[in-house]
Design a protein around this motif. Structure first.
Motif, PDB file in Angstrom:
ATOM      1  N   ARG A   1       0.851  -1.198   0.000  1.00 61.66           N
ATOM      2  CA  ARG A   1       0.000   0.000   0.000  1.00 61.66           C
ATOM      3  C   ARG A   1       0.883   1.243   0.000  1.00 61.66           C
ATOM      4  O   ARG A   1       1.956   1.245   0.587  1.00 61.66           O
ATOM      5  N   ASN A   2       0.384   2.296  -0.621  1.00 55.93           N
ATOM      6  CA  ASN A   2       1.047   3.595  -0.593  1.00 55.93           C
ATOM      7  C   ASN A   2       0.144   4.579   0.133  1.00 55.93           C
ATOM      8  O   ASN A   2      -1.059   4.624  -0.116  1.00 55.93           O
ATOM      9  N   PHE A   3       0.736   5.347   1.034  1.00 54.91           N
ATOM     10  CA  PHE A   3       0.018   6.344   1.807  1.00 54.91           C
ATOM     11  C   PHE A   3       0.675   7.702   1.595  1.00 54.91           C
ATOM     12  O   PHE A   3       1.863   7.784   1.333  1.00 54.91           O
ATOM     13  N   SER A   4      -0.101   8.755   1.766  1.00 53.18           N
ATOM     14  CA  SER A   4       0.440  10.101   1.756  1.00 53.18           C
ATOM     15  C   SER A   4       0.041  10.759   3.069  1.00 53.18           C
ATOM     16  O   SER A   4      -1.140  10.910   3.363  1.00 53.18           O
TER      17      SER A   4
ATOM     18  N   TYR B   1       4.253  13.524   2.705  1.00 54.91           N
ATOM     19  CA  TYR B   1       5.257  12.462   2.573  1.00 54.91           C
ATOM     20  C   TYR B   1       4.577  11.208   2.048  1.00 54.91           C
ATOM     21  O   TYR B   1       3.524  10.818   2.530  1.00 54.91           O
ATOM     22  N   GLU B   2       5.187  10.577   1.043  1.00 57.36           N
ATOM     23  CA  GLU B   2       4.633   9.327   0.538  1.00 57.36           C
ATOM     24  C   GLU B   2       5.291   8.163   1.257  1.00 57.36           C
ATOM     25  O   GLU B   2       6.518   8.081   1.364  1.00 57.36           O
ATOM     26  N   ILE B   3       4.457   7.275   1.768  1.00 60.35           N
ATOM     27  CA  ILE B   3       4.937   6.131   2.528  1.00 60.35           C
ATOM     28  C   ILE B   3       4.466   4.867   1.839  1.00 60.35           C
ATOM     29  O   ILE B   3       3.296   4.734   1.488  1.00 60.35           O
ATOM     30  N   SER B   4       5.368   3.943   1.661  1.00 57.27           N
ATOM     31  CA  SER B   4       5.040   2.652   1.076  1.00 57.27           C
ATOM     32  C   SER B   4       5.156   1.599   2.171  1.00 57.27           C
ATOM     33  O   SER B   4       6.144   1.553   2.891  1.00 57.27           O
ATOM     34  N   ALA B   5       4.123   0.793   2.326  1.00 58.98           N
ATOM     35  CA  ALA B   5       4.125  -0.238   3.361  1.00 58.98           C
ATOM     36  C   ALA B   5       3.692  -1.572   2.763  1.00 58.98           C
ATOM     37  O   ALA B   5       2.819  -1.617   1.904  1.00 58.98           O
ATOM     38  N   THR B   6       4.314  -2.624   3.231  1.00 58.48           N
ATOM     39  CA  THR B   6       3.965  -3.972   2.797  1.00 58.48           C
ATOM     40  C   THR B   6       3.412  -4.728   3.999  1.00 58.48           C
ATOM     41  O   THR B   6       4.024  -4.749   5.060  1.00 58.48           O
ATOM     42  N   PHE B   7       2.237  -5.321   3.828  1.00 55.24           N
ATOM     43  CA  PHE B   7       1.554  -6.024   4.908  1.00 55.24           C
ATOM     44  C   PHE B   7       1.472  -7.512   4.601  1.00 55.24           C
ATOM     45  O   PHE B   7       1.155  -7.911   3.492  1.00 55.24           O
ATOM     46  N   ALA B   8       1.744  -8.322   5.623  1.00 58.40           N
ATOM     47  CA  ALA B   8       1.590  -9.767   5.509  1.00 58.40           C
ATOM     48  C   ALA B   8       0.134 -10.123   5.769  1.00 58.40           C
ATOM     49  O   ALA B   8      -0.614  -9.356   6.364  1.00 58.40           O
ATOM     50  N   GLU B   9      -0.270 -11.312   5.338  1.00 61.83           N
ATOM     51  CA  GLU B   9      -1.647 -11.747   5.561  1.00 61.83           C
ATOM     52  C   GLU B   9      -1.927 -12.059   7.028  1.00 61.83           C
ATOM     53  O   GLU B   9      -3.039 -11.892   7.493  1.00 61.83           O
ATOM     54  N   THR B  10      -0.913 -12.522   7.748  1.00 60.67           N
ATOM     55  CA  THR B  10      -1.115 -12.868   9.159  1.00 60.67           C
ATOM     56  C   THR B  10      -0.599 -11.740  10.048  1.00 60.67           C
ATOM     57  O   THR B  10       0.354 -11.052   9.705  1.00 60.67           O
ATOM     58  N   ARG B  11      -1.237 -11.561  11.197  1.00 64.05           N
ATOM     59  CA  ARG B  11      -0.835 -10.514  12.136  1.00 64.05           C
ATOM     60  C   ARG B  11       0.333 -10.986  12.996  1.00 64.05           C
ATOM     61  O   ARG B  11       0.407 -12.150  13.359  1.00 64.05           O
ATOM     62  N   ASN B  12       1.205 -10.041  13.334  1.00 64.19           N
ATOM     63  CA  ASN B  12       2.317 -10.319  14.220  1.00 64.19           C
ATOM     64  C   ASN B  12       2.239  -9.297  15.365  1.00 64.19           C
ATOM     65  O   ASN B  12       2.599  -8.134  15.193  1.00 64.19           O
TER      66      ASN B  12
END
Length: 70
Positions: A6-9, A13-24
């Motif tokens: 996902r990309n957020f602003s 500031y533009e932030i790119s984040a990658t999320f796993a399917e399972t929570r940690n």
């Protein structure tokens, strides 16, 4: 393992984040701490002295201004 990117602003500031399917839970706690620390670091300094500040002298409400607690 499948991930979602996902990309957020935020504030320009533009932030790119990658999320796993399972929570940690450990990582979630660390991210919350990082975000909270960033928020506190960017907050303006308050002139209010809270109860956690080191007072220059001790006072109580019934001593009419005397700096010593009875």
């Amino acid at each position: 393992m499948s991930t979602t990117k996902r990309n957020f602003s935020i504030d320009g500031y533009e932030i790119s984040a990658t999320f796993a399917e399972t929570r940690n839970p450990t990582v979630i706690g660390q991210v919350k701490q990082i975000l909270l620390s960033a928020f506190v670091a960017s907050a303006p300094v308050s002139r209010f002295k809270g109860i956690l500040d080191d007072p220059s002298e001790q006072r109580d409400n019934s001593s009419e201004g005397s700096p010593h607690v009875p």
